[in-house]
Write a protein that holds these residues in place. Sequence first.
Motif, PDB file in Angstrom:
ATOM      1  N   ARG A  76       0.819  -1.227   0.000  1.00 30.00           N
ATOM      2  CA  ARG A  76       0.000   0.000   0.000  1.00 30.00           C
ATOM      3  C   ARG A  76       0.849   1.270   0.000  1.00 30.00           C
ATOM      4  N   LYS A  77       2.060   1.222   0.601  1.00 26.47           N
ATOM      5  CA  LYS A  77       2.876   2.449   0.644  1.00 26.47           C
ATOM      6  C   LYS A  77       3.410   2.778  -0.750  1.00 26.47           C
ATOM      7  N   SER A  78       3.989   1.794  -1.436  1.00 30.97           N
ATOM      8  CA  SER A  78       4.543   2.068  -2.777  1.00 30.97           C
ATOM      9  C   SER A  78       3.410   2.379  -3.756  1.00 30.97           C
ATOM     10  N   THR A  79       2.265   1.762  -3.546  1.00 31.73           N
ATOM     11  CA  THR A  79       1.104   2.071  -4.396  1.00 31.73           C
ATOM     12  C   THR A  79       0.700   3.534  -4.201  1.00 31.73           C
ATOM     13  N   TRP A  80       0.681   3.961  -2.944  1.00 28.98           N
ATOM     14  CA  TRP A  80       0.272   5.353  -2.670  1.00 28.98           C
ATOM     15  C   TRP A  80       1.284   6.340  -3.258  1.00 28.98           C
ATOM     16  N   GLU A  81       2.575   5.971  -3.250  1.00 22.81           N
ATOM     17  CA  GLU A  81       3.583   6.857  -3.871  1.00 22.81           C
ATOM     18  C   GLU A  81       3.272   7.020  -5.370  1.00 22.81           C
ATOM     19  N   ALA A  82       2.860   5.929  -6.009  1.00 22.59           N
ATOM     20  CA  ALA A  82       2.474   6.018  -7.424  1.00 22.59           C
ATOM     21  C   ALA A  82       1.214   6.878  -7.586  1.00 22.59           C
ATOM     22  N   MET A  83       0.290   6.754  -6.642  1.00 25.04           N
ATOM     23  CA  MET A  83      -0.940   7.560  -6.709  1.00 25.04           C
ATOM     24  C   MET A  83      -0.594   9.059  -6.704  1.00 25.04           C
ATOM     25  N   ILE A  84       0.386   9.419  -5.896  1.00 25.59           N
ATOM     26  CA  ILE A  84       0.787  10.839  -5.843  1.00 25.59           C
ATOM     27  C   ILE A  84       1.381  11.272  -7.190  1.00 25.59           C
ATOM     28  N   ASP A  85       2.184  10.390  -7.798  1.00 28.07           N
ATOM     29  CA  ASP A  85       2.727  10.701  -9.128  1.00 28.07           C
ATOM     30  C   ASP A  85       1.611  10.842 -10.168  1.00 28.07           C
ATOM     31  N   ILE A  86       0.632   9.980 -10.054  1.00 29.41           N
ATOM     32  CA  ILE A  86      -0.514  10.016 -10.983  1.00 29.41           C
ATOM     33  C   ILE A  86      -1.268  11.343 -10.838  1.00 29.41           C
ATOM     34  N   TYR A  87      -1.432  11.743  -9.587  1.00 32.18           N
ATOM     35  CA  TYR A  87      -2.113  13.026  -9.297  1.00 32.18           C
ATOM     36  C   TYR A  87      -1.280  14.197  -9.824  1.00 32.18           C
ATOM     37  N   ASP A  88       0.009  14.169  -9.518  1.00 33.00           N
ATOM     38  CA  ASP A  88       0.890  15.252  -9.985  1.00 33.00           C
ATOM     39  C   ASP A  88       0.932  15.308 -11.515  1.00 33.00           C
ATOM     40  N   GLY A  89       0.833  14.147 -12.152  1.00 34.41           N
ATOM     41  CA  GLY A  89       0.860  14.083 -13.612  1.00 34.41           C
ATOM     42  C   GLY A  89      -0.503  14.348 -14.239  1.00 34.41           C
ATOM     43  N   ARG A  90      -1.469  14.702 -13.423  1.00 36.67           N
ATOM     44  CA  ARG A  90      -2.828  15.070 -13.865  1.00 36.67           C
ATOM     45  C   ARG A  90      -3.578  13.944 -14.576  1.00 36.67           C
ATOM     46  N   LYS A  91      -3.230  12.721 -14.238  1.00 36.17           N
ATOM     47  CA  LYS A  91      -4.013  11.607 -14.777  1.00 36.17           C
ATOM     48  C   LYS A  91      -5.210  11.312 -13.864  1.00 36.17           C
ATOM     49  N   ALA A  92      -5.193  11.908 -12.692  1.00 34.96           N
ATOM     50  CA  ALA A  92      -6.344  11.825 -11.777  1.00 34.96           C
ATOM     51  C   ALA A  92      -6.519  13.201 -11.141  1.00 34.96           C
ATOM     52  N   ARG A  93      -7.752  13.709 -11.157  1.00 36.74           N
ATOM     53  CA  ARG A  93      -7.998  15.026 -10.538  1.00 36.74           C
ATOM     54  C   ARG A  93      -7.968  14.929  -9.022  1.00 36.74           C
ATOM     55  N   SER A  94      -8.172  13.712  -8.519  1.00 33.44           N
ATOM     56  CA  SER A  94      -8.054  13.513  -7.076  1.00 33.44           C
ATOM     57  C   SER A  94      -7.743  12.042  -6.818  1.00 33.44           C
ATOM     58  N   ILE A  95      -7.148  11.785  -5.676  1.00 29.84           N
ATOM     59  CA  ILE A  95      -6.793  10.401  -5.325  1.00 29.84           C
ATOM     60  C   ILE A  95      -7.317  10.088  -3.926  1.00 29.84           C
ATOM     61  N   GLY A  96      -7.626   8.810  -3.736  1.00 31.89           N
ATOM     62  CA  GLY A  96      -8.163   8.414  -2.443  1.00 31.89           C
ATOM     63  C   GLY A  96      -7.927   6.940  -2.191  1.00 31.89           C
ATOM     64  N   VAL A  97      -8.570   6.445  -1.149  1.00 32.03           N
ATOM     65  CA  VAL A  97      -8.378   5.050  -0.747  1.00 32.03           C
ATOM     66  C   VAL A  97      -9.743   4.375  -0.588  1.00 32.03           C
ATOM     67  N   SER A  98      -9.681   3.071  -0.479  1.00 31.13           N
ATOM     68  CA  SER A  98     -10.914   2.306  -0.274  1.00 31.13           C
ATOM     69  C   SER A  98     -10.617   1.162   0.683  1.00 31.13           C
ATOM     70  N   ASN A  99     -11.561   0.890   1.523  1.00 35.49           N
ATOM     71  CA  ASN A  99     -11.442  -0.218   2.482  1.00 35.49           C
ATOM     72  C   ASN A  99     -10.321   0.007   3.499  1.00 35.49           C
ATOM     73  N   TYR A 100      -9.990   1.266   3.766  1.00 36.18           N
ATOM     74  CA  TYR A 100      -8.963   1.565   4.775  1.00 36.18           C
ATOM     75  C   TYR A 100      -9.630   1.644   6.144  1.00 36.18           C
TER      76      TYR A 100
END
Length: 275
Positions: free
Chosen positions: A119-143
């Motif tokens: 989950r940590k390395s996945t979340w680091e990728a999520m931040i890159d995805i957000y910074d790269g504007r491939k997602a307008r927002s990022i979040g989690v599920s089942n946390y």
Amino acid sequence: MSNLIKNKDLVLNNGVEIPLIGLGTYQMRGYEVEKAVEVALEAGYRHFDTASIYGNEKEIGNTLRNLGVKREDIFITSKVWNDDQGFDNTMKAIDISLDKLQTDYVDLYLVHWPLPDKRKSTWEAMIDIYDGRKARSIGVSNYTSDHIEELMKYSSITPVVNQIEITPFLYQKDLVSNCESFDIKIEAYSPLLKGKKLDDPNIVKIGKKYNKSSAQVLIRWSLEKGFIVLPKSANADRIKENIDVFDFELNSEDMSLLDSLDSNIRISWDPSELD
Ligand SMILES: NC(=O)c1ccc[n+]([C@@H]2O[C@H](COP(=O)([O-])OP(=O)(O)OC[C@H]3O[C@@H](n4cnc5c(N)ncnc54)[C@H](OP(=O)(O)O)[C@@H]3O)[C@@H](O)[C@H]2O)c1
């Protein structure tokens, strides 16, 4: 009638607006999901909840394109599946989802489950995805609260939502308070308990009082709590029924009765087993 919640957008912690009711699309594929999206658009839905594991991103993308829907008029959520977690795989997974959805960005991208080793390395990728504007927002599920606390210790970005199973029968008050303390909104999945409690006598009784169905009472409970709600239906009448919830308000007595049904009835997997 004060404070009657309208079918409006909720503002997430990064300023992005999200429509309060989204069409759940789990277990809908092929023509069924295409038709459901079309009916939902006619009924006023502007928010669609999918995931790579649902196997319907392509059909949703096709339908939105074929109907000529303006991209900025709708809100699309997808999720990175467990097999695709870890930094590199998550970076690949978003591109595959975007390709299927035929769009340059999703409005919300979620980590589907909090996998212990990834989950940590996945979340680091999520931040890159957000910074790269491939997602307008990022979040989690089942946390769970523990997963949220852990993430908040290392993340520079606060997830905008935690998409969880939550109903009057599984009212996870402590988790809700924990998310609220970080300004993380709750998205309610399986809000109808997959239809399993629609004949509960208390829900039926409350529904009769407002001339609404049990499904509408359950959806309204989520809205009154301030949650975003994701009812799934493949049936045209029920798709319309599930968004026809903005003309009534449950009073505090009925909300208390619904809250009292909390009995740890869970339809999906329990994420607390994921350390
Ligand atoms: N993040 C996650 O891990 C996760 C997990 C589960 C779900 N979700 C998301 O949440 C969405 C909703 O959850 P869900 O699909 O599990 O179940 P749900 O929305 O709680 O219930 C769907 C079931 O209720 C029936 N139904 C829908 N509206 C109805 C109505 N007005 N009256 C009577 N029955 C009705 C549907 O049948 P018909 O289709 O025949 O109407 C279907 O069998 C999913 O589709 C998915 O997008 C996310």
